[in-house]
Design an enzyme around this catalytic site. Structure first.
Site, PDB file in Angstrom:
ATOM      1  N   GLU A 320     -21.690  56.707  70.466  1.00 48.40           N
ATOM      2  CA  GLU A 320     -22.734  57.728  70.359  1.00 48.40           C
ATOM      3  C   GLU A 320     -23.475  57.735  69.015  1.00 48.40           C
ATOM      4  O   GLU A 320     -23.647  58.789  68.410  1.00 48.40           O
ATOM      5  CB  GLU A 320     -22.129  59.124  70.609  1.00 48.40           C
ATOM      6  CG  GLU A 320     -21.535  59.270  71.995  1.00 48.40           C
ATOM      7  CD  GLU A 320     -21.034  60.665  72.278  1.00 48.40           C
ATOM      8  OE1 GLU A 320     -21.518  61.269  73.232  1.00 48.40           O
ATOM      9  OE2 GLU A 320     -20.147  61.153  71.530  1.00 48.40           O
TER      10      GLU A 320
HETATM   11  C1  ACM Z   1     -16.573  59.482  73.465  1.00 44.86           C
HETATM   12  O1  ACM Z   1     -16.180  60.241  74.383  1.00 44.86           O
HETATM   13  N1  ACM Z   1     -17.645  59.807  72.765  1.00 44.86           N
HETATM   14  C2  ACM Z   1     -15.873  58.266  73.151  1.00 44.86           C
END
Ligand code: ACM
Length: 678
Positions: A320
């Protein structure tokens, strides 16, 4: 919490096992189910501490045996521990371990064992201490009460895991998890033969481990809540003693606000002023991958951490990364042009490759979330697939070892059956070549802790984690859901003997909500009929906030209502079998009446006031159910408009309230749907 009588567990599981076992009349409550098991007639009477004859193994085996004896005494109420070390009595227990095992437990170490129980005694053999530890866990699960005392049924078990990486990730950043809480959950992991604890140690909300070289990391970014290095050594030893590796994760270059609070010069653009405390704090830049200082500090911190954690794998996060910070920073854009890097993914790969060199310098393999996947990574990289099983198959196809977490997110509140249905080697992985499939080495359950404090954590992990452990350990053909639930219920009870708190925490928290002024049974009736909303839906009405108390009904209840499963099944039976209807009527009546009884108590506590609409919805469901039962009884057709109106009502009854929703609506829906129309 007791449930009304008359709802009996089906004997399906016992019938199922007749296919592999001679029928014994009593099901074996093993979880995970072994690879090969044959049940023989007869059983061994456990009428004294087993006379243990041990050859081979190492110190871990000795300590495991000591724990086995203590656990046996907790489980049976027989004080076996008092006679431990005294002249032995009782049946002979021969343990043969062929080797001492690796000094540092490693992926792929032989975990198999052979366990034979006969009236004359027990024999447990294994090539490594890990197999002996697993065999001891199986033995504890085999102990049963009989009219004449405790017995172990005669069995022949040849067992080994299907997949070598069977993990649990715990996020200790959003809510810190103290050491004793981790330790009791490690005991639970050992009981179901999981072998990797992945600690998510740094994120936007905190840096949770002491760095001696960079003490400011915890000074500025932990609120005083972090593990000292001494504690981490203690934890690694505790886990290692139980056959569990500890893999640390330091999430970079995104999820790095804790680093930036301490070292703002590493930020891509302006650094945040403080740690992220709420989802409303949106300034979360990644590290600046074009700044040489970034790699200098990572090198120092990782060097220190790689020495502390003996495991061969080191997780660098990588998930992310918000590209807007890199795309909008003129300095970073200029650097990218100068280095022929055209987009954010390639810039992240540049970063990952540099960090991988640091990780490798210290002798480790790099692990990361599936965003890091790129054919340029060295082939010893391990990819943790969380965004879907496609990335698992893609990683395997590209020649990378990979573990599955998509489908195993416990914080999303799905049922054990949902997780049980997810197989790392199923879905898109099923069409891979055998060589590619060999890259799929396991799976990892994940618990992100936005909504989990230490008080709640066990209840979020257990017992559902047992179903995931079985999926990863047992043969792919072990898929009977009724059998799984029946054995999971036993596991859930037994885990309490290890000190796990999932059931106690529900009782304690319900007691707090009820306070001194209301009968708790009224709250229990409501609590058993609801579950927390699923997936990320809680965020729609209650965003994460580190300071928010998690002390409401949604926090107290288990993610999955066992009562709902039972009542919903009872209603299906009641359609065909009128003798099941009185029990169902009893439930509908209870729900119908509960609201009037609980209503005076709900408004006068902050912990209860938001339950008012939920309680009203449950009463409406009870009334609808009673009417539907009457209609079924008379057998008269009902007008299509009336049927449609009732089905519409059911939809509004199932609408979320206070971050929960009523999960016993199927018990009424199946009755309404079955009604004939003219
Ligand atoms: C995640 O759930 N951002 C690895």
């Amino acid at each position: 919490m007791s449930i009304l009588g008359g709802i009996k567990k089906l004997g399906i599981a016992a019938l199922l096992f007749c296919a592999v076992l001679p029928c014994s009349g009593q099901q074996l409550e093993l979880m995970p189910w072994p690879a090969h098991i044959v049940r023989q007639q007869g059983s061994l009477a456990l009428d004294g501490t087993p006379r243990i004859e041990l050859t081979g193994g190492d110190e871990r085996v000795h300590r495991a045996l000591k724990r086995f004896i203590l656990q046996l005494s907790v489980q049976t109420g027989v004080p076996f521990d008092r006679s431990f070390g005294k002249p032995p009595q009782g049946p002979l227990f021969v343990i043969q371990c062929s080797g001492p095992g690796l000094k540092v437990q490693a992926l792929g170490e032989d975990e198999s064992y052979h366990l034979s129980v006969r009236q004359s005694g027990i024999k447990l053999t294994a090539p490594s201490p890990l197999g002996i530890m697993y065999g001891l866990q199986t033995l504890l699960q085999l102990v049963q009460a009989s009219p004449s005392g405790w017995v172990i049924p005669d069995v022949e078990i040849d067992d080994a895991p299907r997949l070598p990486w069977r993990g649990l990730m715990i996020d200790v950043c959003r809510h810190f998890v103290p050491l004793p809480v981790l330790e009791r959950n490690i005991d639970g992991m050992a009981a179901v033969k999981l072998n990797v604890l992945h600690l998510h140690l740094s994120d936007d909300q905190g840096f949770r481990i002491q760095s001696r070289k960079y003490p400011r990391l915890t000074e500025y970014a932990s609120d005083g809540l972090y593990y000292t290095q001494t504690q981490i050594r203690q934890l690694i030893a505790y886990a290692g003693d139980r056959g569990i590796r500890v893999v640390p994760e330091f999430d970079l270059p995104g999820h790095a606000v804790s680093w930036l609070v301490t070292y703002p010069q590493l930020s891509s653009g302006p650094a945040p002023a403080g740690l992220i405390r709420s989802e409303h704090d949106t300034l979360r830049p990644p590290l600046d991958p074009t700044n040489p200082q970034t790699y200098k500090i990572i090198n120092q911190v990782f060097g220190e951490m790689e020495e502390l954690f003996p495991d061969a794998y080191f997780h660098i996060g990588g998930d992310e990364v918000d590209p807007k910070y890199w795309n909008h920073d003129p300095k970073i854009q200029a650097w990218m042009r100068a280095h022929n890097i055209s987009n954010a993914h390639d810039l992240q790969t540049y970063f990952t490759l540099r960090v991988q060199k640091i990780v490798a310098q210290h002798g480790k393999h790099m692990e990361g979330w599936d965003e890091i996947l790129d054919g340029k990574l060295p082939k010893d990289s391990l990819i943790q697939s969380w965004r879907g099983s496609d990335s698992l198959a893609n990683s395997a196809r590209l020649g990378y070892k990979t573990v599955l977490s998509a489908g195993y997110y416990l914080d999303l509140m799905h049922s054990a059956a949902d997780h049980y249905a997810v197989d790392p080697l199923g879905g898109p992985s099923a069409s891979l070549t055998p060589a590619e499939q060999a890259n799929i080495i396991g799976g990892e359950a994940c618990e992100w802790t936005e909504y989990a404090t230490p008080e709640i954590l066990d209840n979020r992990l257990w017992p559902r984690l047992g179903a995931i452990a079985e999926r990863l350990w047992s043969p792919a053909t072990v898929t009977d859901v009724d059998s799984m639930y029946s054995r999971l219920a036993v596991l859930n009870r037994n885990l309490q003997w290890l000190g796990l708190q999932q059931q106690i925490s529900t009782r304690t928290m319900l007691g707090r909500i009820a306070g001194d002024d209301m009968p708790i049974s009224l709250l229990v009736t409501l609590a058993q009929a609801v579950e927390p909303v699923k997936d990320y839906n809680r965020e729609t009405t209650q965003v994460y906030n580190a300071e928010q108390p998690l002390n409401r009904l949604v926090d107290a209840i288990p993610p999955e209502s066992s009562l709902a499963r039972e009542v919903n099944a009872l209603a299906k039976r009641a359609l065909l079998d009128p003798s099941a209807r009185p029990d169902l009527r009893e439930w509908f009546t209870r729900w119908s009446k509960n609201d009037a009884q609980i209503e005076p108590y709900l408004p006068n506590s902050i912990l209860r006031v938001r339950l008012i609409p939920l309680s009203q919805q449950l009463a409406a469901l009870g009334n609808l159910g009673l009417a539907a039962l009457d209609d079924i009884q008379t057998g008269h057709p009902i007008a299509p408009e009336k049927k449609q109106k009732e089905l519409d009502m059911l939809k509004s009854i199932a609408a979320p309230q206070a971050e929960m929703f009523i999960v016993v609506t199927p018990s009424v829906r199946c009755l309404i749907e079955a009604q004939p129309v003219p």
